[in-house]
Design a protein around this motif. Structure first.
Motif, PDB file in Angstrom:
ATOM      1  N   THR A  36      31.487  49.226  48.278  1.00  0.00           N
ATOM      2  CA  THR A  36      30.412  50.191  48.535  1.00  0.00           C
ATOM      3  C   THR A  36      30.145  51.035  47.299  1.00  0.00           C
ATOM      4  O   THR A  36      28.987  51.279  46.949  1.00  0.00           O
ATOM      5  CB  THR A  36      30.751  51.083  49.748  1.00  0.00           C
ATOM      6  OG1 THR A  36      30.826  50.250  50.915  1.00  0.00           O
ATOM      7  CG2 THR A  36      29.707  52.163  49.970  1.00  0.00           C
ATOM      8  N   ARG A  37      31.204  51.452  46.616  1.00  0.00           N
ATOM      9  CA  ARG A  37      31.021  52.201  45.354  1.00  0.00           C
ATOM     10  C   ARG A  37      30.253  51.365  44.339  1.00  0.00           C
ATOM     11  O   ARG A  37      29.334  51.839  43.680  1.00  0.00           O
ATOM     12  CB  ARG A  37      32.367  52.626  44.761  1.00  0.00           C
ATOM     13  CG  ARG A  37      32.942  53.893  45.354  1.00  0.00           C
ATOM     14  CD  ARG A  37      34.130  54.420  44.548  1.00  0.00           C
ATOM     15  NE  ARG A  37      35.228  53.465  44.411  1.00  0.00           N
ATOM     16  CZ  ARG A  37      36.187  53.272  45.305  1.00  0.00           C
ATOM     17  NH1 ARG A  37      36.197  53.970  46.427  1.00  0.00           N
ATOM     18  NH2 ARG A  37      37.137  52.392  45.100  1.00  0.00           N
ATOM     19  N   MET A  38      30.627  50.103  44.220  1.00  0.00           N
ATOM     20  CA  MET A  38      29.954  49.208  43.278  1.00  0.00           C
ATOM     21  C   MET A  38      28.494  48.994  43.681  1.00  0.00           C
ATOM     22  O   MET A  38      27.601  48.988  42.830  1.00  0.00           O
ATOM     23  CB  MET A  38      30.678  47.863  43.204  1.00  0.00           C
ATOM     24  CG  MET A  38      32.055  47.951  42.594  1.00  0.00           C
ATOM     25  SD  MET A  38      32.941  46.371  42.643  1.00  0.00           S
ATOM     26  CE  MET A  38      32.042  45.481  41.376  1.00  0.00           C
ATOM     27  N   ALA A  39      28.242  48.825  44.966  1.00  0.00           N
ATOM     28  CA  ALA A  39      26.873  48.605  45.454  1.00  0.00           C
ATOM     29  C   ALA A  39      26.015  49.848  45.237  1.00  0.00           C
ATOM     30  O   ALA A  39      24.857  49.744  44.817  1.00  0.00           O
ATOM     31  CB  ALA A  39      26.902  48.223  46.935  1.00  0.00           C
ATOM     32  N   TYR A 129      31.006  42.225  40.725  1.00  0.00           N
ATOM     33  CA  TYR A 129      32.243  41.853  41.416  1.00  0.00           C
ATOM     34  C   TYR A 129      32.716  40.470  40.989  1.00  0.00           C
ATOM     35  O   TYR A 129      33.914  40.205  40.955  1.00  0.00           O
ATOM     36  CB  TYR A 129      32.177  42.028  42.936  1.00  0.00           C
ATOM     37  CG  TYR A 129      31.231  41.152  43.722  1.00  0.00           C
ATOM     38  CD1 TYR A 129      31.462  39.805  43.929  1.00  0.00           C
ATOM     39  CD2 TYR A 129      30.105  41.695  44.322  1.00  0.00           C
ATOM     40  CE1 TYR A 129      30.611  39.022  44.681  1.00  0.00           C
ATOM     41  CE2 TYR A 129      29.243  40.931  45.076  1.00  0.00           C
ATOM     42  CZ  TYR A 129      29.504  39.586  45.257  1.00  0.00           C
ATOM     43  OH  TYR A 129      28.650  38.819  46.016  1.00  0.00           O
ATOM     44  N   GLU A 130      31.781  39.607  40.593  1.00  0.00           N
ATOM     45  CA  GLU A 130      32.175  38.293  40.094  1.00  0.00           C
ATOM     46  C   GLU A 130      32.914  38.419  38.758  1.00  0.00           C
ATOM     47  O   GLU A 130      33.856  37.670  38.488  1.00  0.00           O
ATOM     48  CB  GLU A 130      30.930  37.427  39.933  1.00  0.00           C
ATOM     49  CG  GLU A 130      31.189  35.962  40.073  1.00  0.00           C
ATOM     50  CD  GLU A 130      29.899  35.168  40.112  1.00  0.00           C
ATOM     51  OE1 GLU A 130      29.182  35.128  39.083  1.00  0.00           O
ATOM     52  OE2 GLU A 130      29.626  34.590  41.169  1.00  0.00           O
ATOM     53  N   SER A 138      35.608  35.002  44.028  1.00  0.00           N
ATOM     54  CA  SER A 138      34.501  35.707  44.664  1.00  0.00           C
ATOM     55  C   SER A 138      33.886  34.856  45.772  1.00  0.00           C
ATOM     56  O   SER A 138      33.651  35.330  46.889  1.00  0.00           O
ATOM     57  CB  SER A 138      33.457  36.055  43.600  1.00  0.00           C
ATOM     58  OG  SER A 138      32.273  36.493  44.184  1.00  0.00           O
ATOM     59  N   ASP A 139      33.634  33.596  45.462  1.00  0.00           N
ATOM     60  CA  ASP A 139      33.054  32.679  46.458  1.00  0.00           C
ATOM     61  C   ASP A 139      34.006  32.470  47.635  1.00  0.00           C
ATOM     62  O   ASP A 139      33.589  32.485  48.791  1.00  0.00           O
ATOM     63  CB  ASP A 139      32.709  31.329  45.823  1.00  0.00           C
ATOM     64  CG  ASP A 139      31.522  31.405  44.881  1.00  0.00           C
ATOM     65  OD1 ASP A 139      30.777  32.416  44.899  1.00  0.00           O
ATOM     66  OD2 ASP A 139      31.327  30.432  44.111  1.00  0.00           O
TER      67      ASP A 139
END
Length: 154
Positions: A36-39, A129-130, A138-139
């Motif tokens: 959420t922080r990253m988004a 995030y990747e 990630s996938d």
């Protein structure tokens, strides 16, 4: 604090905290806060929260979506979606049209202008995030979370 003869924490203390690291509830909430922080960072340039950004992206992708469709796609309660749409409507980004008992949601011209910014924010988040997790991890994580969510919701 209980310690053993070498001054290390006793096994009881370790067990008292170990459950946190083996608890799906705790670890998914921790992950949720981090992502959420990253988004929030990725979407800051759009003037929208990530949730509003994904909603407007869906509406742009399929103008005339029903509120029911949108709430199901976003996995949120209809009442939450109504609040989201109210906010986007107040910003002049979407409009609602009532057809009988069905409410359809359309992007406004102003909302359409945000499409590229929202797509870029989504891409920034994905790339961020990747870069940390790696493409494969990630996938795999995304797939595992998606399939686990489906099983737990049944």
């Amino acid at each position: 604090m209980a310690t053993d003869s070498k001054g290390a924490p006793s096994s009881n203390e370790e067990n008292d905290e170990a459950f946190l690291h083996n608890c799906l509830y705790f670890t998914t909430n921790r992950l949720s806060r981090a992502i959420t922080r990253m988004a929030d960072e990725a979407f800051a340039t759009t003037g929208l929260t990530p949730a509003y950004g994904y909603l407007i992206r869906l509406v742009i992708g399929k103008p005339g979506s029903t509120q029911k469709e949108l709430s199901e796609k976003l996995y949120i309660a209809p009442s939450t979606l109504t609040r989201f749409i109210d906010k986007l409507e107040n910003k002049g980004l979407v409009k609602r049209k009532v057809q009988g008992k069905t409410v359809l949601v359309y992007p406004t011209e102003r909302g359409m202008e945000l499409e590229q910014a929202v797509r870029q924010a989504s891409r920034r988040l994905h790339d961020a995030y990747e870069a940390i997790l790696g493409v494969e991890a990630s996938d795999k994580l995304t797939y595992a979370l998606e399939s686990s969510s489906e099983k737990l919701e049944k």
